[in-house]
Design an enzyme around this catalytic site. Structure first.
Site, mmCIF file in Angstrom:
data_model
loop_
_atom_site.group_PDB
_atom_site.id
_atom_site.type_symbol
_atom_site.label_atom_id
_atom_site.label_comp_id
_atom_site.label_asym_id
_atom_site.label_seq_id
_atom_site.Cartn_x
_atom_site.Cartn_y
_atom_site.Cartn_z
ATOM 1 N N LYS A 58 0.917 -1.100 0.282
ATOM 2 C CA LYS A 58 0.163 0.088 -0.135
ATOM 3 C C LYS A 58 0.931 1.212 -0.034
ATOM 4 O O LYS A 58 1.812 1.420 0.908
ATOM 5 C CB LYS A 58 -1.046 0.215 1.308
ATOM 6 C CG LYS A 58 -1.718 1.338 1.256
ATOM 7 C CD LYS A 58 -2.857 0.970 2.342
ATOM 8 C CE LYS A 58 -2.395 1.495 3.832
ATOM 9 N NZ LYS A 58 -2.310 3.158 3.876
ATOM 10 N N ASP A 71 -3.369 4.343 -2.003
ATOM 11 C CA ASP A 71 -4.215 4.833 -0.867
ATOM 12 C C ASP A 71 -4.555 6.281 -0.866
ATOM 13 O O ASP A 71 -3.809 6.957 -0.094
ATOM 14 C CB ASP A 71 -4.013 4.010 0.404
ATOM 15 C CG ASP A 71 -4.936 4.335 1.304
ATOM 16 O OD1 ASP A 71 -5.973 4.932 1.069
ATOM 17 O OD2 ASP A 71 -4.391 4.396 2.664
ATOM 18 N N ARG A 93 3.179 -1.531 10.914
ATOM 19 C CA ARG A 93 4.201 -1.545 11.897
ATOM 20 C C ARG A 93 4.468 -2.922 12.253
ATOM 21 O O ARG A 93 5.734 -3.215 12.521
ATOM 22 C CB ARG A 93 3.845 -0.627 13.012
ATOM 23 C CG ARG A 93 3.892 0.808 12.491
ATOM 24 C CD ARG A 93 3.295 1.814 13.217
ATOM 25 N NE ARG A 93 1.941 1.550 13.349
ATOM 26 C CZ ARG A 93 1.272 2.459 13.928
ATOM 27 N NH1 ARG A 93 1.542 3.437 14.744
ATOM 28 N NH2 ARG A 93 -0.124 2.066 13.930
ATOM 29 N N LYS A 135 -7.551 8.070 -1.349
ATOM 30 C CA LYS A 135 -8.695 8.681 -0.839
ATOM 31 C C LYS A 135 -9.164 9.848 -1.515
ATOM 32 O O LYS A 135 -9.616 10.813 -0.781
ATOM 33 C CB LYS A 135 -8.626 8.806 0.817
ATOM 34 C CG LYS A 135 -8.130 7.669 1.590
ATOM 35 C CD LYS A 135 -8.298 7.809 3.074
ATOM 36 C CE LYS A 135 -7.934 6.737 3.872
ATOM 37 N NZ LYS A 135 -6.428 6.573 3.880
ATOM 38 N N THR A 174 -11.886 5.966 10.907
ATOM 39 C CA THR A 174 -11.921 5.531 12.193
ATOM 40 C C THR A 174 -11.485 6.364 13.377
ATOM 41 O O THR A 174 -11.719 6.332 14.275
ATOM 42 C CB THR A 174 -11.200 4.224 12.463
ATOM 43 O OG1 THR A 174 -9.709 4.494 11.792
ATOM 44 C CG2 THR A 174 -11.539 2.910 12.008
ATOM 45 N N ASP A 206 -13.787 14.881 -4.331
ATOM 46 C CA ASP A 206 -14.116 16.131 -5.063
ATOM 47 C C ASP A 206 -15.417 16.005 -6.089
ATOM 48 O O ASP A 206 -16.100 15.131 -5.773
ATOM 49 C CB ASP A 206 -12.784 16.325 -5.913
ATOM 50 C CG ASP A 206 -12.623 18.029 -5.890
ATOM 51 O OD1 ASP A 206 -13.413 18.513 -6.270
ATOM 52 O OD2 ASP A 206 -11.158 18.475 -6.177
HETATM 53 O O1 C5P Z 1 0.957 0.251 11.261
HETATM 54 P P1 C5P Z 1 -0.433 -0.109 11.183
HETATM 55 O O2 C5P Z 1 -0.737 -1.814 11.099
HETATM 56 O O3 C5P Z 1 -1.412 0.486 12.201
HETATM 57 O O4 C5P Z 1 -1.066 0.389 9.840
HETATM 58 C C1 C5P Z 1 -2.201 0.425 9.213
HETATM 59 C C2 C5P Z 1 -2.240 1.212 8.065
HETATM 60 O O5 C5P Z 1 -3.644 1.108 7.573
HETATM 61 C C3 C5P Z 1 -1.764 2.560 7.819
HETATM 62 O O6 C5P Z 1 -1.335 2.845 6.563
HETATM 63 C C4 C5P Z 1 -3.122 3.194 8.200
HETATM 64 O O7 C5P Z 1 -3.107 4.731 7.870
HETATM 65 C C5 C5P Z 1 -4.037 2.416 7.576
HETATM 66 N N1 C5P Z 1 -5.632 2.754 8.001
HETATM 67 C C6 C5P Z 1 -5.909 2.298 9.226
HETATM 68 N N2 C5P Z 1 -6.991 2.727 10.016
HETATM 69 C C7 C5P Z 1 -8.075 2.814 8.759
HETATM 70 C C8 C5P Z 1 -7.808 3.253 7.554
HETATM 71 C C9 C5P Z 1 -6.433 3.120 7.164
HETATM 72 O O8 C5P Z 1 -5.332 2.073 10.171
HETATM 73 N N3 C5P Z 1 -9.300 3.053 9.175
#
Ligand code: C5P
Length: 232
Positions: free
Chosen positions: A32, A59, A211, A61, A119, A64
Site C-alpha cells: 500500500k 491509498d 508496523r 482517498k 476510524t 471532489d
Molecule cells: O501500522 P499499522 O498496521 O497500524 O498500519 C495500518 C495502515 O492502515 C496505515 O497505513 C493506516 O493509515 C491505515 N488505516 C488504518 N485505519 C483505517 C484506515 C487506514 O489503520 N481506518
C-alpha cells in the site's frame, strides 16, 4: 480473487521504501502506497515499485466533484495500480464517475474501494462536526451500500465490521481491513484490533498490515507469518 496481505509502506522517502522492499527476495508482497510517500516522491514511486513486481494499493482517498475525480482516476489507472480508493461521502455520482475514469480502454481497471467513515471519526465528532445524527454503524453500512450500488468492488473497514459488510452487500463485496496485530504483538495506537487468523475467520478479503511488519527486526519473517495465518 484470493485473500492477501497488503503491507502499508508508510515511509516518507523512496530510499527508505526501497531499503525495506530489498529485503523481500522471495515472494513480492502486495504493498500500500499512501499519501505521505506519494506526495513526497510522486508517480515515479508507483512505477518503480510496479517494475519490481509488486501489486499496488494506491491509498489516496479521493473526494471532489465527480468530473475531477473521474479525470484523476483515469490518471491513476494509467499508473497500472491494482487497487485504489475514494471517500464514499463524495456521493454515488462521484463514485460512478470514478469508476468510469478508472476503466481502461480495454475494459480492465484496478479494484475500486470506498472509505466509509474514517476510524478517527466517532459518534460524537460525526454528530458535532458533520451534523450526522444517525448511529455510526448505520452510517457505515449505508455508505457501503451506496458504494455497492455505484458499482464499486468493496470498502475499507475494521475487521470487526467485515462480517456485517458481507451480510449487507454480499460475500463478493471486498473488505479491506487495517487494524491487524499478532496475538503476542504491541497494538500501538490501534484501538480495535484482530489477529490475522481472526480476520481470516471473519471473512476479510485483504488485511493491511503496517508496523507489525515494517518495524520488526525481521520484516520478511513477520510477513511470512502473516501470510501463513491469513492466506495459507
Ligand atoms: O501500522 P499499522 O498496521 O497500524 O498500519 C495500518 C495502515 O492502515 C496505515 O497505513 C493506516 O493509515 C491505515 N488505516 C488504518 N485505519 C483505517 C484506515 C487506514 O489503520 N481506518
Amino acid at each position: 480473487m484470493g485473500r492477501d496481505v497488503i503491507i502499508a509502506c508508510d515511509f516518507s522517502s523512496a530510499e527508505q521504501t526501497f531499503a525495506f522492499l530489498d529485503k523481500f527476495t522471495g515472494r513480492k508482497p502486495f504493498v500500500k502506497i499512501g499519501m505521505e510517500l506519494f506526495y513526497a516522491e510522486g508517480p515515479s514511486i508507483v512505477r518503480e515499485i510496479k517494475k519490481r513486481g509488486h501489486k499496488i494499493f494506491l491509498d489516496l482517498k479521493l473526494h471532489d466533484i465527480p468530473n475531477t475525480v473521474k479525470k484523476s482516476m483515469a490518471v491513476l489507472s494509467g499508473l497500472d495500480v491494482d487497487m485504489t480508493n475514494l471517500h464514499a461521502a463524495g456521493t454515488k455520482r462521484m463514485m460512478e464517475g470514478a469508476l468510469e475514469g478508472l476503466t481502461r480502454p480495454d475494459g480492465t481497471r484496478p479494484l475500486l474501494i470506498a472509505v466509509t467513515q474514517l476510524t478517527s471519526t466517532d459518534q460524537e465528532t460525526m454528530e458535532n462536526d458533520l451534523l450526522i445524527k444517525e448511529p455510526i454503524d448505520k452510517v457505515v453500512m449505508h455508505y457501503a451500500k451506496n458504494a455497492k450500488d455505484a458499482g464499486l468492488d468493496g470498502v475499507v473497514c475494521s475487521p470487526l465490521e467485515a462480517g456485517k459488510v458481507h451480510e449487507t452487500c454480499g460475500a463478493g463485496f471486498v473488505t479491506v481491513t487495517p487494524g491487524v496485530r499478532f496475538a503476542d504483538g504491541d497494538i500501538g495506537d490501534q484501538k480495535r484490533v484482530m489477529t490475522p487468523a481472526e480476520a481470516k475467520k471473519i471473512g476479510s478479503d485483504y488485511i493491511v498490515v503496517g508496523r507489525p511488519i515494517t518495524a520488526a527486526p525481521d520484516p520478511v519473517a513477520e510477513y511470512e507469518r502473516c501470510v501463513a495465518e491469513f492466506v495459507d
